[in-house]
Design a protein around this motif. Structure first.
Motif, PDB file in Angstrom:
ATOM      1  N   GLY A 109      39.423  36.192  40.325  1.00 26.30           N
ATOM      2  CA  GLY A 109      38.611  36.494  39.158  1.00 26.30           C
ATOM      3  C   GLY A 109      37.150  36.590  39.513  1.00 26.30           C
ATOM      4  N   ASP A 111      33.210  36.981  37.327  1.00 25.30           N
ATOM      5  CA  ASP A 111      32.444  37.205  36.107  1.00 25.30           C
ATOM      6  C   ASP A 111      31.836  38.595  36.192  1.00 25.30           C
ATOM      7  N   SER A 116      29.538  34.261  39.187  1.00 22.33           N
ATOM      8  CA  SER A 116      30.552  33.336  39.697  1.00 22.33           C
ATOM      9  C   SER A 116      31.874  34.077  39.874  1.00 22.33           C
ATOM     10  N   PHE A 117      32.771  33.456  40.621  1.00 25.53           N
ATOM     11  CA  PHE A 117      34.072  34.044  40.874  1.00 25.53           C
ATOM     12  C   PHE A 117      35.073  32.926  41.105  1.00 25.53           C
ATOM     13  N   THR A 118      36.358  33.283  41.100  1.00 26.57           N
ATOM     14  CA  THR A 118      37.433  32.320  41.340  1.00 26.57           C
ATOM     15  C   THR A 118      38.248  32.788  42.534  1.00 26.57           C
ATOM     16  N   GLU A 120      41.664  31.447  44.888  1.00 25.36           N
ATOM     17  CA  GLU A 120      42.751  30.472  45.029  1.00 25.36           C
ATOM     18  C   GLU A 120      42.895  30.143  46.507  1.00 25.36           C
ATOM     19  N   PRO A 139      42.985  26.942  42.350  1.00 25.10           N
ATOM     20  CA  PRO A 139      41.835  27.795  42.014  1.00 25.10           C
ATOM     21  C   PRO A 139      40.516  27.029  42.177  1.00 25.10           C
ATOM     22  N   HIS A 141      36.480  27.620  41.335  1.00 28.67           N
ATOM     23  CA  HIS A 141      35.485  28.436  40.645  1.00 28.67           C
ATOM     24  C   HIS A 141      34.146  28.168  41.327  1.00 28.67           C
ATOM     25  N   LYS A 143      30.000  29.398  42.062  1.00 31.77           N
ATOM     26  CA  LYS A 143      28.846  30.176  41.609  1.00 31.77           C
ATOM     27  C   LYS A 143      28.199  30.826  42.828  1.00 31.77           C
TER      28      LYS A 143
END
Length: 156
Positions: A109, A111, A116-118, A120, A139, A141, A143
């Motif tokens: 993921g 933003d 920011s992003f995710t 795993e 996961p 998360h 920044k």
């Protein structure tokens, strides 16, 4: 000196409607121009030639002495724009955090503004009552101000 705003306008005009997106433009003090572009399917030589031609039409080499390099963003280069994150969703990524940790996992993921992003990351997790920990995708998360870079990761 090369007008960087006009240069950016020219590149955006050349790639309009093609699915190609602008990653970066650099202009050195010696007028060495480097244009990086990318797309979901990669960038071919014809697209680079089209962009080069548009730039050369707008910027006369007799008036502005410059060198020009147009190419795709390198597959090992850090991500710079939202479209690169979108292109790499679901793919392996490498992250180097500001505290020196190197993480490998799947980009899941981002933003919309890439603040920011995710990702795993495979992590050992010991379940209650289990004898040994198992590897699970956890996961994380992150920044953008917590990392030095994120880029595509290749497994060999």
């Amino acid at each position: 000196m090369i007008d960087k705003d006009l240069l950016k306008e020219t590149v955006l005009e050349a790639i309009k409607g093609t699915g190609v997106f602008l990653v970066d433009i650099t202009v050195s003090a010696d007028n060495d121009i480097v244009v990086e572009v990318d797309s979901q399917d990669g960038v071919d030589l014809d697209m680079c030639a089209t962009i080069t031609k548009k730039i050369e039409e707008k910027f006369d080499r007799d008036k502005e002495d410059y060198s020009l390099e147009v190419g795709s963003a390198g597959v090992t280069a850090p991500f710079k724009v939202v479209a690169q994150y979108d292109k790499n969703l679901g793919k392996e990524a490498e992250v180097l955090t500001n505290d020196g940790r190197k993480l490998h996992g799947v980009l899941t993921g981002v933003d919309g503004d890439t603040s920011s992003f995710t990702i795993e990351v495979p992590t050992k997790v010991k379940e209650p009552g289990a004898k040994r920990p198992s590897i699970q995708q956890v996961p994380m998360h992150l920044k953008m101000d917590e990392i030095k870079y994120i880029k595509h990761h290749f497994k060999f």
